[in-house]
Design a protein around this motif. Structure first.
Motif, PDB file in Angstrom:
ATOM      1  N   LEU A 204      48.985  59.753  29.788  1.00  0.00           N
ATOM      2  CA  LEU A 204      48.494  59.364  28.468  1.00  0.00           C
ATOM      3  C   LEU A 204      49.638  59.008  27.522  1.00  0.00           C
ATOM      4  CD1 LEU A 204      45.606  61.938  28.007  1.00  0.00           C
ATOM      5  CD2 LEU A 204      45.417  59.491  28.532  1.00  0.00           C
ATOM      6  N   ARG A 205      50.787  59.602  27.699  1.00  0.00           N
ATOM      7  CA  ARG A 205      51.948  59.259  26.875  1.00  0.00           C
ATOM      8  C   ARG A 205      52.467  57.867  27.182  1.00  0.00           C
ATOM      9  NH1 ARG A 205      55.551  64.767  26.845  1.00  0.00           N
ATOM     10  NH2 ARG A 205      54.227  65.879  25.370  1.00  0.00           N
ATOM     11  N   ARG A 206      52.412  57.479  28.428  1.00  0.00           N
ATOM     12  CA  ARG A 206      52.907  56.146  28.806  1.00  0.00           C
ATOM     13  C   ARG A 206      52.047  55.041  28.237  1.00  0.00           C
ATOM     14  NH1 ARG A 206      53.842  55.327  34.811  1.00  0.00           N
ATOM     15  NH2 ARG A 206      52.554  57.121  35.220  1.00  0.00           N
ATOM     16  N   ARG A 207      50.766  55.279  28.213  1.00  0.00           N
ATOM     17  CA  ARG A 207      49.803  54.310  27.663  1.00  0.00           C
ATOM     18  C   ARG A 207      49.984  52.894  28.213  1.00  0.00           C
ATOM     19  NH1 ARG A 207      45.735  56.532  24.487  1.00  0.00           N
ATOM     20  NH2 ARG A 207      46.596  58.221  23.284  1.00  0.00           N
ATOM     21  N   THR A 208      50.379  52.777  29.444  1.00  0.00           N
ATOM     22  CA  THR A 208      50.509  51.454  30.045  1.00  0.00           C
ATOM     23  C   THR A 208      49.208  51.095  30.728  1.00  0.00           C
ATOM     24  OG1 THR A 208      51.399  52.400  32.071  1.00  0.00           O
ATOM     25  CG2 THR A 208      52.992  51.685  30.402  1.00  0.00           C
ATOM     26  N   ARG A 209      48.834  49.876  30.619  1.00  0.00           N
ATOM     27  CA  ARG A 209      47.626  49.385  31.281  1.00  0.00           C
ATOM     28  C   ARG A 209      48.031  48.734  32.594  1.00  0.00           C
ATOM     29  NH1 ARG A 209      43.028  51.034  29.883  1.00  0.00           N
ATOM     30  NH2 ARG A 209      41.843  49.232  29.315  1.00  0.00           N
ATOM     31  N   GLU A 210      47.463  49.214  33.658  1.00  0.00           N
ATOM     32  CA  GLU A 210      47.737  48.650  34.966  1.00  0.00           C
ATOM     33  C   GLU A 210      46.460  48.030  35.504  1.00  0.00           C
ATOM     34  OE1 GLU A 210      49.412  51.478  37.592  1.00  0.00           O
ATOM     35  OE2 GLU A 210      51.045  51.991  36.234  1.00  0.00           O
ATOM     36  N   PRO A 211      46.596  47.032  36.350  1.00  0.00           N
ATOM     37  CA  PRO A 211      45.388  46.463  36.942  1.00  0.00           C
ATOM     38  C   PRO A 211      44.681  47.490  37.821  1.00  0.00           C
ATOM     39  CG  PRO A 211      47.359  45.548  37.972  1.00  0.00           C
ATOM     40  CD  PRO A 211      47.812  46.386  36.809  1.00  0.00           C
ATOM     41  N   ALA A 212      43.409  47.262  38.033  1.00  0.00           N
ATOM     42  CA  ALA A 212      42.618  48.188  38.858  1.00  0.00           C
ATOM     43  C   ALA A 212      43.239  48.332  40.235  1.00  0.00           C
ATOM     44  CB  ALA A 212      41.189  47.686  38.977  1.00  0.00           C
ATOM     45  N   SER A 213      43.177  49.517  40.764  1.00  0.00           N
ATOM     46  CA  SER A 213      43.794  49.819  42.045  1.00  0.00           C
ATOM     47  C   SER A 213      43.064  49.120  43.186  1.00  0.00           C
ATOM     48  CB  SER A 213      43.769  51.320  42.263  1.00  0.00           C
ATOM     49  OG  SER A 213      44.248  51.628  43.542  1.00  0.00           O
TER      50      SER A 213
END
Length: 145
Positions: A58-67
């Protein structure tokens, strides 16, 4: 997606830990460590590690594409269900060898010798730990051990 996964794992780990504390006794009737010892240690560790991982995610708050690993996740879940079903039929030792062998074949395809060694040696170690050293009951199968 990772945060949702970690939150789900944390929910299950919390339920497992609650059951370990509420449903199992800490000491046996003889005054020795009872059936709650390992589940409590594992449950607390699961909750702690999963909470740390979730906070970090939650700290990183990076959005990654769906696995792309949904198929593999489903395969491991099916293998886990088959392990539970095979425990009484094959026995603890053989079921663990089969489960680890199949799981490692899916997860670590490039190292067949390493997979075979881990799939055999880890269940043997667990068998010796629980059956011989701790004198705990394991599901019996067709073999005499």
């Amino acid at each position: 997606m990772r945060a949702a996964f970690l939150a789900a794992v944390l929910l299950f780990a919390g339920g497992y830990t609650w059951f370990a504390f509420a449903g199992l006794s800490w000491l046996s009737s003889a005054g020795r460590l009872g059936p709650a010892f390992f589940p409590r240690v594992i449950g607390v560790a699961l909750v702690a590690v999963t909470t740390l991982c979730l906070v970090e995610e939650l700290r990183r708050r990076t959005r990654e594409p769906a696995s792309e690993f949904w198929r593999l996740t489903l395969q491991i879940a099916v293998l886990s269900a088959l392990l539970v079903a095979a425990l009484e039929t094959l026995g603890g030792l053989l079921a663990m060898v089969a489960y680890l062998g199949a799981s490692l074949w899916l997860l670590n395809r490039g190292r067949p010798l390493q997979n075979a060694l881990v799939a055999v040696l880890m269940p043997v170690f667990l068998y010796v730990l629980f059956k011989v050293w701790l004198n705990a009951a394991l599901p019996r199968g067709p073999l005499p051990f």
